[in-house]
Design a protein around this motif. Structure first.
Motif, PDB file in Angstrom:
ATOM      1  N   LEU A 111       5.526  28.771   2.776  1.00  0.00           N
ATOM      2  CA  LEU A 111       5.692  29.147   4.180  1.00  0.00           C
ATOM      3  C   LEU A 111       4.860  30.369   4.542  1.00  0.00           C
ATOM      4  CD1 LEU A 111       9.536  28.574   4.619  1.00  0.00           C
ATOM      5  CD2 LEU A 111       7.673  27.161   5.488  1.00  0.00           C
ATOM      6  N   LEU A 112       4.691  31.283   3.582  1.00  0.00           N
ATOM      7  CA  LEU A 112       3.882  32.468   3.861  1.00  0.00           C
ATOM      8  C   LEU A 112       2.399  32.123   4.023  1.00  0.00           C
ATOM      9  CD1 LEU A 112       5.499  35.040   1.391  1.00  0.00           C
ATOM     10  CD2 LEU A 112       5.700  35.011   3.886  1.00  0.00           C
ATOM     11  N   GLU A 113       1.969  31.023   3.420  1.00  0.00           N
ATOM     12  CA  GLU A 113       0.562  30.631   3.504  1.00  0.00           C
ATOM     13  C   GLU A 113       0.251  29.747   4.706  1.00  0.00           C
ATOM     14  OE1 GLU A 113      -0.267  28.770  -0.176  1.00  0.00           O
ATOM     15  OE2 GLU A 113      -0.245  30.640  -1.339  1.00  0.00           O
ATOM     16  N   ILE A 114       1.272  29.292   5.426  1.00  0.00           N
ATOM     17  CA  ILE A 114       1.070  28.400   6.572  1.00  0.00           C
ATOM     18  C   ILE A 114       0.843  29.234   7.826  1.00  0.00           C
ATOM     19  CG2 ILE A 114       2.139  26.639   8.043  1.00  0.00           C
ATOM     20  CD1 ILE A 114       3.669  25.701   5.586  1.00  0.00           C
ATOM     21  N   SER A 115      -0.193  28.899   8.578  1.00  0.00           N
ATOM     22  CA  SER A 115      -0.473  29.608   9.822  1.00  0.00           C
ATOM     23  C   SER A 115       0.420  29.087  10.943  1.00  0.00           C
ATOM     24  CB  SER A 115      -1.948  29.444  10.210  1.00  0.00           C
ATOM     25  OG  SER A 115      -2.232  28.077  10.464  1.00  0.00           O
ATOM     26  N   ALA A 116       0.484  29.862  12.026  1.00  0.00           N
ATOM     27  CA  ALA A 116       1.320  29.475  13.157  1.00  0.00           C
ATOM     28  C   ALA A 116       0.810  28.188  13.811  1.00  0.00           C
ATOM     29  CB  ALA A 116       1.364  30.610  14.180  1.00  0.00           C
ATOM     30  N   GLU A 117      -0.503  28.016  13.880  1.00  0.00           N
ATOM     31  CA  GLU A 117      -1.070  26.804  14.492  1.00  0.00           C
ATOM     32  C   GLU A 117      -0.700  25.564  13.676  1.00  0.00           C
ATOM     33  OE1 GLU A 117      -5.210  27.423  14.843  1.00  0.00           O
ATOM     34  OE2 GLU A 117      -5.050  28.969  16.400  1.00  0.00           O
ATOM     35  N   ASP A 118      -0.791  25.665  12.338  1.00  0.00           N
ATOM     36  CA  ASP A 118      -0.426  24.523  11.503  1.00  0.00           C
ATOM     37  C   ASP A 118       1.053  24.195  11.639  1.00  0.00           C
ATOM     38  OD1 ASP A 118      -3.005  24.373  10.637  1.00  0.00           O
ATOM     39  OD2 ASP A 118      -2.666  25.544   8.804  1.00  0.00           O
ATOM     40  N   ALA A 119       1.889  25.236  11.707  1.00  0.00           N
ATOM     41  CA  ALA A 119       3.323  25.002  11.849  1.00  0.00           C
ATOM     42  C   ALA A 119       3.648  24.297  13.166  1.00  0.00           C
ATOM     43  CB  ALA A 119       4.079  26.333  11.766  1.00  0.00           C
ATOM     44  N   GLU A 120       3.018  24.729  14.258  1.00  0.00           N
ATOM     45  CA  GLU A 120       3.239  24.070  15.551  1.00  0.00           C
ATOM     46  C   GLU A 120       2.748  22.625  15.527  1.00  0.00           C
ATOM     47  OE1 GLU A 120       1.368  26.447  18.478  1.00  0.00           O
ATOM     48  OE2 GLU A 120       2.802  28.109  18.329  1.00  0.00           O
ATOM     49  N   ARG A 121       1.610  22.379  14.888  1.00  0.00           N
ATOM     50  CA  ARG A 121       1.080  21.022  14.826  1.00  0.00           C
ATOM     51  C   ARG A 121       2.001  20.109  14.024  1.00  0.00           C
ATOM     52  NH1 ARG A 121      -3.319  22.214  12.766  1.00  0.00           N
ATOM     53  NH2 ARG A 121      -3.024  21.529  10.619  1.00  0.00           N
ATOM     54  N   TRP A 122       2.550  20.611  12.925  1.00  0.00           N
ATOM     55  CA  TRP A 122       3.475  19.808  12.128  1.00  0.00           C
ATOM     56  C   TRP A 122       4.769  19.540  12.871  1.00  0.00           C
ATOM     57  CZ3 TRP A 122       2.487  23.107   7.138  1.00  0.00           C
ATOM     58  CH2 TRP A 122       1.254  22.729   6.597  1.00  0.00           C
ATOM     59  N   GLU A 123       5.238  20.513  13.641  1.00  0.00           N
ATOM     60  CA  GLU A 123       6.453  20.292  14.429  1.00  0.00           C
ATOM     61  C   GLU A 123       6.224  19.216  15.483  1.00  0.00           C
ATOM     62  OE1 GLU A 123       9.507  21.379  14.161  1.00  0.00           O
ATOM     63  OE2 GLU A 123       9.017  22.470  12.332  1.00  0.00           O
ATOM     64  N   ARG A 124       5.070  19.247  16.141  1.00  0.00           N
ATOM     65  CA  ARG A 124       4.770  18.210  17.132  1.00  0.00           C
ATOM     66  C   ARG A 124       4.674  16.835  16.459  1.00  0.00           C
ATOM     67  NH1 ARG A 124       1.130  22.203  19.155  1.00  0.00           N
ATOM     68  NH2 ARG A 124      -0.605  21.149  18.074  1.00  0.00           N
ATOM     69  N   LYS A 125       4.114  16.805  15.243  1.00  0.00           N
ATOM     70  CA  LYS A 125       4.001  15.533  14.536  1.00  0.00           C
ATOM     71  C   LYS A 125       5.382  15.007  14.151  1.00  0.00           C
ATOM     72  CE  LYS A 125       0.572  15.238  11.735  1.00  0.00           C
ATOM     73  NZ  LYS A 125      -0.310  15.373  10.538  1.00  0.00           N
ATOM     74  N   LYS A 126       6.295  15.894  13.768  1.00  0.00           N
ATOM     75  CA  LYS A 126       7.651  15.461  13.435  1.00  0.00           C
ATOM     76  C   LYS A 126       8.353  14.871  14.648  1.00  0.00           C
ATOM     77  CE  LYS A 126       8.601  18.662   9.633  1.00  0.00           C
ATOM     78  NZ  LYS A 126       9.429  19.824   9.199  1.00  0.00           N
ATOM     79  N   LYS A 127       8.149  15.480  15.804  1.00  0.00           N
ATOM     80  CA  LYS A 127       8.797  14.972  17.010  1.00  0.00           C
ATOM     81  C   LYS A 127       8.254  13.608  17.408  1.00  0.00           C
ATOM     82  CE  LYS A 127       9.863  19.536  18.901  1.00  0.00           C
ATOM     83  NZ  LYS A 127       9.600  20.501  19.995  1.00  0.00           N
ATOM     84  N   LYS A 128       7.007  13.331  17.054  1.00  0.00           N
ATOM     85  CA  LYS A 128       6.403  12.056  17.441  1.00  0.00           C
ATOM     86  C   LYS A 128       6.703  10.939  16.454  1.00  0.00           C
ATOM     87  CE  LYS A 128       2.499  14.014  19.993  1.00  0.00           C
ATOM     88  NZ  LYS A 128       1.030  14.127  20.070  1.00  0.00           N
ATOM     89  N   LYS A 129       7.433  11.228  15.360  1.00  0.00           N
ATOM     90  CA  LYS A 129       7.700  10.194  14.373  1.00  0.00           C
ATOM     91  C   LYS A 129       8.598   9.096  14.943  1.00  0.00           C
ATOM     92  CE  LYS A 129       6.969  12.487   9.945  1.00  0.00           C
ATOM     93  NZ  LYS A 129       7.575  12.937   8.687  1.00  0.00           N
ATOM     94  N   ASN A 130       9.552   9.455  15.764  1.00  0.00           N
ATOM     95  CA  ASN A 130      10.466   8.476  16.332  1.00  0.00           C
ATOM     96  C   ASN A 130      10.542   8.678  17.838  1.00  0.00           C
ATOM     97  OD1 ASN A 130      12.303   6.414  16.489  1.00  0.00           O
ATOM     98  ND2 ASN A 130      14.060   7.685  15.937  1.00  0.00           N
TER      99      ASN A 130
END
Length: 254
Positions: A111-130
């Motif tokens: 988590l310390l190595e993940i940037s804020a942009e990557d975290a936001e992109r992954w959250e958007r991808k999770k929301k689009k799964k279903n």
């Protein structure tokens, strides 16, 4: 003697010394030309060997590329994605071992190595799964509800082991099993069902149902878009224009 030498010179007959010097002068340029020709020949041979080696290397590389291309064509279509996935898993395993050796938590380090942009992109991808695609038919809506409810289920392995000891093979019913009325749900299970039903009722109350069309209502619009606009205008300004509208309908407006 000197007179004899001078007479020979006057007749154009060279003496012994003059003949040797002219031969040396003729032999000197010929040997230099031969050396230059030999040097040019060696240079051409060297260049020829270099060209031959380059052609050999090109043929060798071309053959290797043909073999590699044949191997790639024989691989499954999603091999590159699988290979990248396997390499990523190997890197993750190595990272976990390094964190374990240093006594660190891998999840925290990741988590310390993940940037804020990557975290936001992954959250958007999770929301689009279903994603909710809206109502298509009742079967699809029922399947969606079933998947949503089953994702919430957290199995109780201790209770499962107790039931397996209690019922044995009867826990796995077949077409010949008669278990109707023998199972009594636990109080926790009933409470969970009641809480889930109440949650569904509360969520259903927030839905906005489609209003039915009223045939007796006044038609004050020319199309569906104009009807929506009139409804919004009535909602915000209806209480201010109610008296004017009534006067216009009665014909008493000034």
């Amino acid at each position: 003697m000197a007179a004899a030498v001078s007479s020979l010179s006057s007749l154009g007959i060279p003496d012994g010394d003059g003949g040797s010097s002219s031969e040396e002068e003729e032999a000197g340029p010929s040997s230099a030309a031969a050396a230059a020709a030999e040097q040019r020949r060696e240079e051409r041979l060297r260049r020829f060997r270099e060209l031959h080696m380059k052609r050999y290397e090109a043929c060798k590389l071309n053959s290797q590329e043909v073999v590699e291309e044949d191997k790639r064509l024989k691989l499954p279509p999603n091999w590159e994605a699988k290979k990248a996935r396997l390499e990523w898993e190997l890197k993750v395993q190595e990272k976990k071992k390094e964190c374990a050796a240093r006594g660190e938590d891998y999840e925290r380090v990741k988590l310390l190595e993940i940037s804020a942009e990557d975290a936001e992109r992954w959250e958007r991808k999770k929301k689009k799964k279903n994603p909710d695609l809206g109502f298509s038919d009742y079967a699809a809506a029922q399947l969606r509800q079933y998947q949503r409810l089953t994702r919430q289920i957290k199995p109780d392995l201790e209770q499962y082991e107790k039931l397996k000891e209690q019922y044995g093979e009867a826990l796995y019913p077949t077409s010949d099993s008669l278990l109707h009325g023998t199972h009594v749900p636990s109080k926790d299970g009933v409470d969970r069902m009641v809480a889930d039903l109440e949650k569904q009722i509360e969520k259903r109350e927030k839905y906005s149902r489609r209003r039915p069309y009223n045939d007796d209502a006044d038609i004050d619009y020319i199309n569906e878009r104009n009807a929506k606009f009139n409804q919004k205008a009535e909602r915000f300004y209806g209480k201010y224009t109610a008296e004017i509208k009534q006067n216009l309908e009665r014909g008493t407006a000034v």
